[in-house]
Design an enzyme around this catalytic site. Structure first.
Site, PDB file in Angstrom:
ATOM      1  N   HIS A   1      -6.594 -10.321  -9.513  1.00 50.87           N
ATOM      2  CA  HIS A   1      -5.726  -9.261  -8.996  1.00 50.87           C
ATOM      3  C   HIS A   1      -4.502  -9.023  -9.875  1.00 50.87           C
ATOM      4  O   HIS A   1      -4.004  -7.899  -9.955  1.00 50.87           O
ATOM      5  CB  HIS A   1      -5.256  -9.602  -7.575  1.00 50.87           C
ATOM      6  CG  HIS A   1      -6.282  -9.329  -6.520  1.00 50.87           C
ATOM      7  ND1 HIS A   1      -7.377 -10.141  -6.319  1.00 50.87           N
ATOM      8  CD2 HIS A   1      -6.380  -8.323  -5.612  1.00 50.87           C
ATOM      9  CE1 HIS A   1      -8.100  -9.651  -5.324  1.00 50.87           C
ATOM     10  NE2 HIS A   1      -7.515  -8.552  -4.874  1.00 50.87           N
TER      11      HIS A   1
ATOM     12  N   ASP B   1      -5.087 -13.627   0.408  1.00 49.86           N
ATOM     13  CA  ASP B   1      -5.733 -12.359   0.793  1.00 49.86           C
ATOM     14  C   ASP B   1      -7.241 -12.585   0.944  1.00 49.86           C
ATOM     15  O   ASP B   1      -8.050 -11.707   0.655  1.00 49.86           O
ATOM     16  CB  ASP B   1      -5.444 -11.264  -0.246  1.00 49.86           C
ATOM     17  CG  ASP B   1      -5.685  -9.850   0.287  1.00 49.86           C
ATOM     18  OD1 ASP B   1      -5.709  -9.675   1.520  1.00 49.86           O
ATOM     19  OD2 ASP B   1      -5.871  -8.927  -0.522  1.00 49.86           O
TER      20      ASP B   1
ATOM     21  N   ASN C   1      -0.411  -4.991  -6.702  1.00 54.26           N
ATOM     22  CA  ASN C   1      -1.641  -4.395  -6.180  1.00 54.26           C
ATOM     23  C   ASN C   1      -1.334  -3.381  -5.094  1.00 54.26           C
ATOM     24  O   ASN C   1      -0.526  -3.644  -4.206  1.00 54.26           O
ATOM     25  CB  ASN C   1      -2.581  -5.479  -5.649  1.00 54.26           C
ATOM     26  CG  ASN C   1      -3.074  -6.404  -6.746  1.00 54.26           C
ATOM     27  OD1 ASN C   1      -2.750  -7.582  -6.794  1.00 54.26           O
ATOM     28  ND2 ASN C   1      -3.848  -5.853  -7.661  1.00 54.26           N
ATOM     29  N   ALA C   2      -1.987  -2.217  -5.176  1.00 56.56           N
ATOM     30  CA  ALA C   2      -1.827  -1.139  -4.187  1.00 56.56           C
ATOM     31  C   ALA C   2      -0.364  -0.723  -4.041  1.00 56.56           C
ATOM     32  O   ALA C   2       0.160  -0.573  -2.950  1.00 56.56           O
ATOM     33  CB  ALA C   2      -2.414  -1.558  -2.834  1.00 56.56           C
TER      34      ALA C   2
ATOM     35  N   GLY D   1      -9.799  -7.597  -1.166  1.00 59.06           N
ATOM     36  CA  GLY D   1      -9.426  -8.962  -0.842  1.00 59.06           C
ATOM     37  C   GLY D   1      -9.851  -9.926  -1.933  1.00 59.06           C
ATOM     38  O   GLY D   1     -10.284  -9.522  -3.013  1.00 59.06           O
TER      39      GLY D   1
ATOM     40  N   GLY E   1      -6.045 -14.798 -10.569  1.00 57.86           N
ATOM     41  CA  GLY E   1      -6.278 -14.455 -11.973  1.00 57.86           C
ATOM     42  C   GLY E   1      -7.081 -13.179 -12.138  1.00 57.86           C
ATOM     43  O   GLY E   1      -7.351 -12.745 -13.260  1.00 57.86           O
TER      44      GLY E   1
ATOM     45  N   HIS F   1       0.857  -1.194   0.000  1.00 57.65           N
ATOM     46  CA  HIS F   1       0.000   0.000   0.000  1.00 57.65           C
ATOM     47  C   HIS F   1       0.891   1.240   0.000  1.00 57.65           C
ATOM     48  O   HIS F   1       0.738   2.157   0.800  1.00 57.65           O
ATOM     49  CB  HIS F   1      -0.970  -0.017   1.183  1.00 57.65           C
ATOM     50  CG  HIS F   1      -2.046  -1.054   1.033  1.00 57.65           C
ATOM     51  ND1 HIS F   1      -3.240  -0.781   0.403  1.00 57.65           N
ATOM     52  CD2 HIS F   1      -2.092  -2.353   1.373  1.00 57.65           C
ATOM     53  CE1 HIS F   1      -3.979  -1.888   0.391  1.00 57.65           C
ATOM     54  NE2 HIS F   1      -3.298  -2.859   0.962  1.00 57.65           N
TER      55      HIS F   1
ATOM     56  N   ARG G   1      10.482   5.369 -17.043  1.00 58.49           N
ATOM     57  CA  ARG G   1      11.278   6.413 -16.393  1.00 58.49           C
ATOM     58  C   ARG G   1      11.139   6.411 -14.870  1.00 58.49           C
ATOM     59  O   ARG G   1      11.794   7.197 -14.198  1.00 58.49           O
ATOM     60  CB  ARG G   1      10.901   7.789 -16.966  1.00 58.49           C
ATOM     61  CG  ARG G   1      11.379   7.991 -18.402  1.00 58.49           C
ATOM     62  CD  ARG G   1      11.127   9.393 -18.911  1.00 58.49           C
ATOM     63  NE  ARG G   1       9.708   9.697 -19.029  1.00 58.49           N
ATOM     64  CZ  ARG G   1       8.944   9.331 -20.058  1.00 58.49           C
ATOM     65  NH1 ARG G   1       9.468   8.630 -21.054  1.00 58.49           N
ATOM     66  NH2 ARG G   1       7.665   9.645 -20.099  1.00 58.49           N
TER      67      ARG G   1
END
Length: 376
Positions: free
Chosen positions: A249, A272, A217-218, A307, A247, A193, A225
């Site tokens: 996320h 998750d 993710n997050a 999740g 498949g 995150h 660059r």
């Protein structure tokens, strides 16, 4: 008393044994032996057309069996979650607290310690996912709870000594002093995150970071660059990366690219998973938000992924279907998470290790799970 389970194939974490049996006493593995050599009087269960592998370890589990850890921070809730995930092959897990108040963080640490002390089967420790995160990459977390911890604030928590503690933090939001304090307190630190630039992920911060949470993710993306967190994660050899392999996320090709980029042993499967796994109810509450399963995706009211709705056995089957060799996929679910958490007596089937195994059918559906010498 000696007990045994056998199958057409056993994968011990390094190599395969055909027509073999796993023998244990109490909660310790004694041997892998040919089925033909088993004593006649041993308590023995055979699984035809199956593979026995080291027990799966899921280091990121928010809920299961209708229970969200955030909503019920108790040893009993942890027990329910462990039971739900065992039906999907998980021997051990880390109940995961999604960003919450300092009071609830303390409760989660105490509940996990109690669960371990009460010998609730399958508890490895606890995963605190936040609240030391970046609001730019909040996902389904409540950004109003985020803050950067001081040493005094960290010191005030009832940290566990007899179980594993994993913390997911946006390391650009945590001082080097605080990261050092966590490291010296045997807390495993994972970056997640996070909206950091590659420049903000300094050599010092990375040296204090053990892994990266739900890769892709997050976290700030990889660009030509600006490598961002994704590029840095792929390029940081000492650090492991966990990946949600539903498949949804992560695209299979992104997963395969990560597998090529990371040194062997540094890519782990996590679910998750939320309360909906192993529950008849496809809807639950998190921080006043309703989360529900739509087209096998868990989403909040804004449509953000919240999740996953998948078990470890399905996650492993996906990875094999995407082209990863079976033995590598099994390691990603057991051997590598054990190494990442410093669980020295798990992740392989060898004498002296904890008696923990996952039995899968030829279609990778869970047949049984052995946890600390007890067959479920």
């Amino acid at each position: 008393m000696m007990k045994a389970i056998s199958a057409s194939r056993i994968f011990d974490g390094i190599r395969y044994h055909n027509d073999a049996a796993l023998v244990w006493q109490d909660d310790v593995i004694q041997a892998i032996t040919p089925i033909a050599d088993l004593p006649a009087d041993i308590e023995h269960q055979h699984y035809a057309d199956a593979v026995i592998a080291p027990g799966f370890i899921d280091i990121q589990v928010n809920g299961g069996g209708g229970v969200m850890f955030n909503n019920d921070i108790t040893p009993q809730a942890i027990k329910t979650i462990c039971q739900a995930h065992r039906t999907h092959g998980t021997a051990y897990l880390m109940p995961t607290l999604i960003s919450s108040t300092p009071e609830n963080v303390a409760k989660a640490l105490i509940a996990a310690e109690q669960a371990v002390n009460e010998k609730i089967p399958g508890v490895l420790g606890v995963h605190l996912e936040g609240p030391w995160l970046n609001k730019e990459k909040k996902g389904a977390h409540n950004a109003e709870l985020f803050y950067s911890p001081t040493i005094d604030e960290l010191n005030a928590f009832p940290w566990i000594v007899n179980a594993k503690v994993l913390v997911t933090a946006a390391i650009e939001k945590v001082s080097d002093e605080a990261l050092t304090w966590l490291k010296e307190s045997d807390v495993i630190v994972s970056c997640g995150h996070s909206n950091a630039t590659a420049e903000a992920l300094t050599e010092k911060k990375l040296s204090l970071t053990d892994g990266f949470t739900h890769l892709f993710n997050a976290m700030s993306p990889f660009e030509g660059r600006e490598p961002g967190v994704v590029g840095t994660a792929l390029n940081t050899d000492h650090a492991w990366c966990s990946v949600i392999t539903d498949g949804i996320h992560v695209h299979p090709n992104s997963f395969l690219l990560a597998h090529k980029a990371k040194p062997q042993g540094k890519l782990l499967i996590i679910t998750d998973a939320m309360a909906s796994l192993g529950s008849k109810n496809n809807r639950f509450e998190l921080d006043g938000q309703t989360i529900e399963v739509i087209d096998n995706k868990l989403v909040n009211a804004e449509g953000s992924l919240a999740g996953a709705h998948i078990g470890m056995d399905e996650s492993v089957a996906n990875v094999i279907r995407w082209g990863i060799e079976e033995q590598e996929a099994l390691k990603m679910a057991s051997t590598y998470p054990a190494q990442a958490m410093g669980a020295d007596n798990l992740g392989q089937l060898k004498p002296g290790y904890r008696a923990a195994a996952t039995v899968l059918s030829s279609q990778y559906q869970t047949q049984a799970v052995l946890v600390d010498g007890v067959l479920f």
